[in-house]
Design a protein around this motif. Structure first.
Motif, short mmCIF file in Angstrom:
data_model
loop_
_atom_site.label_atom_id
_atom_site.label_comp_id
_atom_site.label_asym_id
_atom_site.label_seq_id
_atom_site.Cartn_x
_atom_site.Cartn_y
_atom_site.Cartn_z
N ILE A 78 -37.67 -15.62 37.23
CA ILE A 78 -38.37 -14.06 36.71
C ILE A 78 -36.27 -13.58 37.20
CG2 ILE A 78 -38.74 -11.68 37.81
CD1 ILE A 78 -40.71 -13.34 39.05
N ASN A 79 -35.61 -13.49 37.51
CA ASN A 79 -34.01 -13.31 37.13
C ASN A 79 -33.57 -13.44 36.68
OD1 ASN A 79 -34.36 -10.92 39.25
ND2 ASN A 79 -34.10 -12.26 40.79
N LYS A 80 -33.92 -14.67 35.99
CA LYS A 80 -32.91 -15.53 34.59
C LYS A 80 -33.85 -15.01 33.76
CE LYS A 80 -31.32 -19.93 36.37
NZ LYS A 80 -31.36 -21.28 36.22
N ARG A 81 -35.33 -15.18 33.68
CA ARG A 81 -35.43 -14.89 32.62
C ARG A 81 -35.23 -13.02 32.38
NH1 ARG A 81 -36.34 -17.64 28.47
NH2 ARG A 81 -37.17 -19.49 29.55
N LEU A 82 -35.51 -12.07 33.27
CA LEU A 82 -34.74 -10.84 32.93
C LEU A 82 -33.25 -11.00 32.53
CD1 LEU A 82 -36.19 -8.98 36.62
CD2 LEU A 82 -36.77 -8.19 34.40
N ALA A 83 -32.58 -11.50 32.33
CA ALA A 83 -30.97 -11.77 32.38
C ALA A 83 -30.98 -11.04 30.93
CB ALA A 83 -30.04 -12.02 33.19
N VAL A 84 -31.96 -12.40 30.43
CA VAL A 84 -31.95 -12.90 29.42
C VAL A 84 -32.76 -11.74 28.44
CG1 VAL A 84 -33.15 -14.41 27.34
CG2 VAL A 84 -32.31 -15.28 29.14
N GLN A 93 -40.79 -7.39 36.63
CA GLN A 93 -39.68 -6.60 37.61
C GLN A 93 -40.68 -5.93 38.71
OE1 GLN A 93 -37.98 -3.30 35.44
NE2 GLN A 93 -35.62 -4.43 36.14
N GLU A 94 -42.25 -5.77 38.06
CA GLU A 94 -43.24 -6.04 38.52
C GLU A 94 -43.99 -7.03 39.62
OE1 GLU A 94 -47.13 -4.24 38.55
OE2 GLU A 94 -46.86 -3.81 36.79
N ASN A 95 -43.88 -8.56 39.15
CA ASN A 95 -44.48 -9.43 39.51
C ASN A 95 -42.89 -9.67 40.65
OD1 ASN A 95 -46.26 -9.60 37.69
ND2 ASN A 95 -46.58 -11.58 37.76
N CYS A 96 -41.44 -8.92 40.20
CA CYS A 96 -40.51 -10.07 40.98
C CYS A 96 -41.14 -9.13 42.39
CB CYS A 96 -39.32 -9.84 40.62
SG CYS A 96 -38.21 -10.26 41.28
N GLY A 97 -41.10 -7.69 42.34
CA GLY A 97 -40.99 -6.77 43.40
C GLY A 97 -42.90 -7.55 44.24
N LEU A 127 -41.70 -19.25 46.40
CA LEU A 127 -41.52 -18.51 46.03
C LEU A 127 -40.24 -17.84 45.62
CD1 LEU A 127 -43.81 -16.75 48.50
CD2 LEU A 127 -44.83 -16.63 46.35
N ARG A 128 -39.42 -18.34 45.90
CA ARG A 128 -37.85 -17.79 46.13
C ARG A 128 -37.53 -18.34 45.10
NH1 ARG A 128 -35.94 -15.53 49.87
NH2 ARG A 128 -35.76 -15.98 51.84
N LEU A 129 -38.07 -19.88 44.45
CA LEU A 129 -38.07 -20.36 43.17
C LEU A 129 -38.19 -19.38 41.67
CD1 LEU A 129 -37.64 -23.75 43.09
CD2 LEU A 129 -38.35 -22.96 40.77
N ALA A 130 -39.71 -19.03 42.28
CA ALA A 130 -39.78 -18.24 41.35
C ALA A 130 -39.61 -16.81 40.69
CB ALA A 130 -41.21 -16.98 41.87
N GLN A 131 -38.95 -16.48 42.21
CA GLN A 131 -37.74 -15.23 42.39
C GLN A 131 -36.77 -15.39 41.40
OE1 GLN A 131 -36.42 -13.33 45.73
NE2 GLN A 131 -37.57 -11.87 45.25
N ALA A 132 -35.76 -16.52 41.78
CA ALA A 132 -34.69 -17.18 40.71
C ALA A 132 -34.70 -17.12 38.89
CB ALA A 132 -34.76 -18.50 40.91
#
Lengths: 137, 137
Positions: free
Chosen positions: A99-105, B121-125, A92-97
């Motif tokens: 996702i955040n990388k993607r969001l930055a891009v 972002q939703e999935n991140c949530g 889960l933590r990995l997934a979150q990381a």
DNA sequence: CTTTACGTTGACGTAAACGTCAATTTCGGC
DNA sequence: GCCGAAATTGACGTTTACGTCAACGTAAAG
């Protein structure tokens, strides 16, 4: 024991490959290619591929990713981010990381887009002025 | 007649190819490639390429276009849209049409981005909730 | 049963965007 | 004049994302 007339567990609406191809204005070849790359895993009826609602959704996401200029490899990763499939806490933590990388891009991309749109609109205005000037004379 | 000590028309600040390469974290090969495709036309000092402020600006635009997933051919067109170089009325109208086409693509791209950002972002949530739940237990 | 249309699996071709390597050339320093 | 660092011009290699046959299966229609 239940009666012999058990209903199939939802007669989900399905699509053939050429239906999807024409709906999204791409070729069947492309769709099969996405399957080769494990972006799609349709069921089969004998040899023929059978696409369900979920497959269609994934295809939509693929094409959206392409419009944004991502590679199929990128898109493959992003598709994973849409699934829960979370196992352990680490996953889960990995997934979150990720996702955040993607969001930055993506956010960088949005900044780029807004700049280009702004500048092009400005230039469009200049051209309009140029035309108006020659017109009003 | 003006004095013999005429000053050079602005000793414009210039860059070597490797300066630009390291500044933008790309290879010199890439920069030469852009020149092959007529996206850049640096001056020469003998054989050596000499890049000016304008060249640097165009390179910046090229890289921004790349981040947005455009092809070099697309980017080449867009670079033209940044220049006045307008001749006749027809040219101007044509330029405006091209600009509007580009704008349409860019705006679609922005819609796509906003959707993807929202969904991620939703999935991140969701993942966060998943983590919190297992944490609070 | 033959035609017709659609679908399938290889296999090879291709355009884009460089990477990589080889063979020079140029230039400042000693 | 010689050396090493940086540039230059081919030329071929590579990856991505399909396009384009070729050869075959199959299911419905006449």
């Amino acid at each position: 024991m239940p009666g012999p007339d058990v209903v199939e567990p939802s007669a989900e609406l399905t699509y053939t490959i050429s239906e999807l191809a024409s709906e999204f204005a791409i070729t069947a070849r492309a769709i099969r290619f996405y399957e080769d790359k494990n972006l799609l895993q349709p069921r089969r009826n004998g040899l023929a591929r059978v696409y369900g609602r979920r497959d269609r959704g994934r295809l939509k996401l693929i094409l959206r990713g392409k419009r944004l200029g991502f590679t199929l490899s990128d898109i493959s990763e992003m598709l994973d981010l849409y699934d829960p499939h979370g196992e352990g806490r680490n996953q889960l933590r990995l997934a979150q990381a990720k996702i955040n990388k993607r969001l930055a891009v993506l956010k960088q991309q949005r900044r780029d887009i807004d700049e280009v749109i702004g500048e092009l609109q400005e230039n469009c205005g200049l051209v309009t002025a140029q035309l108006d000037q020659n017109n009003g004379a």
